[in-house]
Design an enzyme around this catalytic site. Structure first.
Site: not given
Length: 1255
Positions: A230-235, A263, A297
């Site tokens: 999840r990009g917002e958490d760990t990117r 989508g 995913e």
């Protein structure tokens, strides 16, 4: 341009190794004079060849570099975890490279050649270079030259010292030397390292560092990792650091750079990236489940795990793994929002996949001041990923931890010339067997024959030393061996063994006589024997040259193994670290104790952990391991404890399905209890062995071997010790298995109501003597095992029946307890079961070769628990009683019951095996019957009843005196044998007619029906083709008419047409499966995982003849046939590919037709090898090699004798599917050999048909 004939291609085929993907990756470092370090294709305990595990093969001229540069390079490669192969002795073998070494070269991906000044003086080196460069051309093998103190231009131009070397060689063999020259010069043109030496050059250590880094990256270039987060958490923190660390090790890492919500549907690019990856890492953070993309995913990743064996590694980043398993915490909120917006089915799939991820083992990074630094976690994760991707051995255990160091130490010992017999010594549960198996799988391919003989102590007790030795020698010599003398000295077997280089593992030996009896001293030069034992004295007196003590794991490895079972993660959780270390200390690194103790602590509170560790603290050090194991038993409830003791005393090695049914009749919740024991690692469920020497073809053909219950010897001994402590008085212990105890109780009627079960291996008792009232006082008796253990009658070794002289009683047995659930009594001596016996609780009745004339007098209506009756070989049995009350009866085996004239009503049966003279009328009423076996019965008629069976899938009429089938006309062909898939009629020597057979039979076997004249098939439009279903696990399709020499031409045409119909139907499904992969490379990568043990789908048709149908196949001309035959060359042909017409979805599926003389057919694992070259209009050409197993023909030998004369084969396989890349021409070569590359048989004629399939 026609390809070269690669005699080693059988190996490439078997493991589906192609130029696109050789998985697992191997490096080949070639060196001079590779001697007897051989790679013939071994027969392992699973009787299935494997790829070699050596990743690096080192080619050097020993006199030049062995003691300097090469030794340092070797160490550096090994230090990175690569398996390095090099010749310890470097003996000159002559001009020809051995087939075994060529197999090693072709199975590798990267060859390193260390070119020193005297390299070309070695014929062995030049032969290796020639093969390596051939593999570079045909398989795009990577070749890395190192010009060590030589000028690369001298290599290119054959100058300097190399010129002199080649002149010396030319005096012996011009043609051979010319090939060497071409290959050598070609190597000189390749890019590599030039190490000049001298004071102005770099240190060799720097070169070695660069070489190792280059090799690692080359190996890893096709290894892909998919990173889901999840990009917002760990990117910007953890994930970016992990990504950098993975890429620094040469891994291809795919992740979504933007992480945009796309989508409902997962993009095709991401789906393809996941499918193309070898491993997926899921960084599960608090808001992971709020992203639809992430859940998409994750769902696709778990799907690939199920279908492709995809490796999945979860990292629980600042979240509780239990919240993932149970969808708690923030995840509950996220899924609640999805359920209000998304389709119900979609969210349901996401939730199922998400919870499944929570059950996987991974890393739990809690964060906070008490946790480790993230850099340490990342280091561990990267190391674990590399180990998984490099791993080539998945069959030992997924939970192997810390064995590499000891394994490498053992490998070093076993490779020493003076070490023929290596002993592995250690306490129970220490990992001796696991280590022996890991070493065996690593080196077994270097020997002519190999065998891993497990549980020697136990098997000797059950079947005797003689039977076990015959089994071992039969496997090593690939033929039936039956030696009746204690010593093999001066026998033919000894002479044969002394000429073979073999690898043998004797596991769990407890007597030096067992070692001597197995003839270890008579194995040939270069042979190795590994023996595991708990007794060092046994190994010393048994002749072990070297003894290695198997020690416990170190603290780090012990903590990881313990955490894997106790916490279901790969690291120790914060708050449990100190307790974990204390448990590890008490178990002294014993793997079994760590697993059992860890499993018991799983999901327990910290208070439970603390009380458990305090209990162990007070135990004496020498008893801590035993107490750790016992403590897991003490934590079971009373039902689970009884189930554990029953398995330890009676059911170890028994089929799990039958055992569950029997124990369910004794205990409520038995199924859950068994699962609890599995979860606690007190028992495990394993697959049955795939091969039993002496089992005939008619047994093996239809046999589906069940999963069995297994238990570690140490735990078995613990369970039996618990029972022995119940009472010192015989007859008052709940379970009897000890021979002396059983004998005394039976002989002197000492039985009591405390006895719940008796197990007796009958051959071990000299004289079975007891009274008919022996069971009178055993009112609670539930299990009786009076049996002949494996290898003893009713089937002794070699399939020969031996009838032991057992007492026969004229009187009826007086009492059999009604509580009985399981009665197995081989050679049952009484005329019937007790008149007072009520089988109301009976689950299984097995009375093979019994003396009885009837089972019971009364018609018992209450037989609801009865599932199985086996009365095989009861020659006096005349009648089977009415079994209407047996509502759940599934199997009745009454084969070879010669006097049987009457079968009771059997409405609920699913499997019937009988030797009666005619098929009973009521058979047609058995709606559930799926398998009917009438092997070697006197049935001449009955197809009218058989044809009406609604559920029948398997029909076996082998060896019956039937003349035609069906014997009567069925009004509507569409109703005939609608569900039939497997039909076996081998050895029906009177059979003349087979008419209107179902057109889509999976397996049709009519071997040796020498009177058969006419064969026809029903209208294909009335039937439906369903091939790749769950019922046909191995996906074998065949039509075998070997030795059916009276077939008329019309029948031969019908057989040929039906074969092409089936291949055409299979081609559509194979192409559809292929089309589901994103690219051909991915198909090659995943097929090895999908089809474990080489369970590729293939089709074989065989019938007598020497002509190939020109209207179905592009055939070789008669002139070419005679030329190839006279030169003993593999026949070849070429054909044009029809224009594609621009379709990007067209697939080519090849069917081949060959003519072979079966008189000299290979007896061991025969296969047809097809090498073909596809030429494209604009993109050059591509070469492929595939093989089709013809094992079914080998098995048939055991049933109907040798094949004679020419036969036509029509063959195809899912390995012969190729996506059309606008090919215009295809060229083919064929030959037949066994999997060891031996006994090659000449293919006399050949033809090819192309199926064009749009998918």
């Amino acid at each position: 341009m026609m390809m070269d004939i690669l005699r080693f291609s059988s190996y490439c085929k078997h493991k589906q190794l192609s130029k696109a993907n050789l998985f697992p990756r191997c490096i080949l470092l070639s060196f001079a004079s590779v001697s007897h370090y051989l790679f013939p294709f071994m027969e392992s305990s699973s009787s299935s060849p494997r790829p070699m595990k050596h990743q690096v093969f080192l080619s050097f001229r020993g006199e030049d570099t062995r003691l300097n540069f090469t030794s340092h390079l070797l160490k550096a490669l090994k230090d990175t975890g690569m398996n390095v192969f090099f010749d310890e002795e470097t003996l000159e073998r002559g001009e020809q490279i051995s087939p075994a070494l060529s197999n090693a070269i072709v199975a590798s991906n990267l060859s390193i050649i260390i070119l020193s000044k005297d390299y070309a003086s070695s014929k062995s080196c030049l032969a290796e270079v020639s093969w390596i460069m051939k593999c570079k051309r045909t398989q795009q093998q990577i070749v890395l030259p190192i010009f060590y103190h030589v000028d690369p231009s001298d290599v290119r131009n054959l100058g300097g010292s190399f010129k002199t070397s080649f002149i010396d060689h030319e005096s012996k063999s011009l043609d051979q030397v010319q090939r060497w020259k071409e290959a050598f010069a070609e190597v000189g043109k390749l890019k590599g390292w030039h190490i000049e030496g001298g004071k102005f050059d770099r240190p060799e250590t720097e070169y070695i560092k660069d070489i190792v880094e280059y090799v690692t990256k080359k190996l890893m270039k096709d290894k892909s990792v998919f990173l889901s987060f999840r990009g917002e958490d760990t990117r910007l923190n953890f994930t970016s650091h992990l990504l950098k660390a993975l890429k620094n090790r040469g891994l291809n890492v795919f992740f979504d750079e933007e992480k945009l919500e796309k989508g409902e549907q997962l993009s095709q690019a991401i789906s393809q990236a996941i499918a193309a990856s070898n491993l997926s890492i899921l960084v599960l953070s608090k808001d992971y489940a709020s992203s639809k993309s992430c859940l998409g995913e994750l769902s696709q990743i778990m799907k690939c795990k199920k279908t492709q064996g995809h490796i999945v590694l979860p990292i629980f980043y600042h979240v509780d793994p239990s919240h993932v398993r149970n969808i708690g915490g923030t995840f509950k909120t996220s899924f609640g929002e999805h359920e209000s917006k998304r389709p119900v089915d979609e969210v349901k799939r996401w939730k199922a996949a998400f919870t499944e991820v929570g059950t996987l083992k991974g890393w739990h990074i809690e964060g906070g001041k008490f946790d480790r630094s993230e850099t340490e976690y990342i280091k561990d994760v990267v190391g674990y990923v590399l180990k998984k991707l490099n791993s080539n051995c998945t069959s030992v255990s997924e939970e192997l931890v810390g064995i590499e160091y000891q394994k490498n130490a053992i490998l070093k010992l076993i490779k020493q010339k003076d070490c023929r017999v290596l002993g592995l010594w250690g306490m129970g549960g220490q990992g001796k067997t696991t280590l022996a198996e890991a070493v065996y799988k690593e080196i077994s391919s270097e020997f002519e024959s190999s065998w891993f003989l497990q549980n020697v102590r136990e098997k000797v007790e059950k079947q005797g030393k003689e039977s076990l030795r015959n089994q071992l020698f039969s496997k090593l010599l690939n033929s039936d061996v039956d030696i009746g003398t204690p010593c093999i000295k001066f026998t033919l077997t000894q002479k044969r063994l002394i000429n073979k280089k073999v690898l043998v593992v004797l596991d769990d030996v407890d007597d030096r006589d067992q070692i001597e009896y197995m003839g270890v001293e008579y194995f040939g030069d270069g042979s190795k024997t590994i023996i595991t034992s708990r007794d060092r004295q046994v190994l010393e007196s048994g002749g072990a040259d070297t003894i290695h003590e198997v020690k416990g794991l170190n603290e780090k490895d012990s903590l990881q193994l313990f955490s894997t079972f106790a916490l279901k993660q790969l690291n120790t959780a914060v708050g449990f670290q100190d307790l974990s270390r204390r448990f590890v200390k008490y178990t002294q690194g014993n793997p079994l104790a760590l697993k059992v103790l860890g499993s018991d602590l799983n999901k327990r509170s910290i208070n439970y952990w603390e009380s458990k560790v305090e209990k162990l603290k007070d135990c004496p050090p020498e008893k801590k391991i035993a107490e750790a194991l016992k403590s897991s038993y003490d934590g079971l409830d009373i039902v689970e404890q009884n189930i554990f003791l029953d398995i330890a005393c009676f059911f170890k090695g028994e089929p799990i399905k039958r055992t569950k049914l029997i124990l369910s009749g004794c205990y409520k919740g038995a199924d859950c209890g068994i699962n609890k024991l599995v979860d606690k690692c007190l028992i495990n469920v394993s697959s049955s062995p795939k091969f039993f020497p002496g089992w005939g073809y008619h047994i093996m053909r239809n046999l589906t071997l069940p999963d069995i219950i297994d238990m570690h010897d140490t735990l078995e001994e613990m369970g039996k010790d618990i029972v022995c402590q119940e009472s010192k008085t015989l007859g008052k212990c709940s379970r009897l298995w000890n021979l002396k105890h059983v004998e005394e109780v039976l002989k002197y009627n000492k039985g009591t109501d405390r006895i719940r079960g008796i197990k007796l291996d009958m051959p071990r008792m000299d004289n079975l003597s007891f009274q008919p009232s022996v069971f009178k006082n055993m009112t609670n008796l539930r299990y009786v095992f009076f049996h002949f253990a494996s290898g003893s009658p009713p089937y002794s070794f070699g399939g020969k029946l031996k009838y032991y002289k057992l007492p026969i009683f004229n009187l009826d047995i007086k009492s059999i307890p009604d509580e009985l659930r399981y009665l197995r009594w081989d050679y049952y001596p009484f005329k019937s079961l007790s008149t007072n016996f009520n089988p109301k609780n009976l689950v299984a009745l097995i009375l093979q070769h019994g003396n009885m004339e009837q089972l019971w007098n009364k018609d018992h209506q209450d037989l609801v628990y009865l599932r199985e009756i086996n009365i095989f070989g009861c020659k006096n049995l005349k009648k089977i009683p009415n079994l209407l009350g047996a509502l759940n009866l599934k199997t009745l085996d009454c084969e070879e019951c010669e006097s049987l004239v009457e079968l009771g009503c059997l409405d609920h049966l699913t499997s019937l095996e009988t030797g009666i003279k005619e098929v009973p009328f009521f058979v047609k009423l058995l709606d559930r019957l799926q398998r009917l076996t009438l092997t070697k019965s006197m049935v001449k008629d009955g197809s009218s009843n058989i044809s009406k069976l609604k559920s029948q899938k398997n029909l076996d009429l082998s060896g019956c005196p039937i003349v035609k089938f069906p014997t009567v006309d069925v009004p509507s062909p569409s109703l005939r044998f609608k569900s039939l898939k497997y039909m076996h009629m081998g050895g029906c020597t009177s059979l003349k007619l087979l008419s209107e057979l179902p057109p889509y039979l999976h397996q049709l076997d009519v071997h040796g029906c020498r009177s058969l004249e006419k064969v026809s098939f029903a209208d294909q439009n009335l039937y439906q083709f369903d091939s790749l279903d769950d019922d046909n696990d191995d996906n074998e399709f065949f039509m075998l008419f070997c030795n059916c020499f009276n077939l008329n031409q019309e029948s031969t045409n019908n057989i040929e047409a039906n074969a092409m119909l089936k291949i055409g139907s299979l081609a559509k499904e194979w192409a559809a499966t292929y089309a589901g992969k994103s690219r051909a490379k991915e198909w090659a990568a995943t097929s090895a995982r999908k089809y474990r043990h080489d369970n590729s789908s293939y089709f074989i048709c065989c019938f007598p003849g020497n002509k190939i149908s020109a209207n179905k196949f592009n055939c070789q001309s008669m002139d070419c046939q005679s030329i190839y035959s006279s030169l003993r060359m593999a026949p070849s042909l070429s054909l044009k590919i029809a224009p594609n017409g621009g379709s990007g979805r067209r697939f080519l599926v090849f069917a081949i037709c060959i003519v072979v003389d079966l008189t000299c057919y290979p007896r061991r694992y025969p296969q047809c090898i097809c090498e073909y070259e596809l030429t494209a209009d604009r993109f050059g050409y591509e070469k492929r090699t595939t093989g089709i197993s013809m094992l079914g023909l080998r098995k048939a030998r055991h049933y109907m004798g040798d094949h004679v004369g020419d036969h036509v084969f029509i063959l195809s396989s899912n390995n012969m599917v190729k996506k059309d890349q606008n090919y215009v021409m295809a060229s083919f070569q064929f030959y037949i050999n066994d999997w060891a590359g031996e006994k090659e048989i000449q293919v006399e004629r050949c033809g090819v048909h192309v199926f064009y399939v749009d998918a």
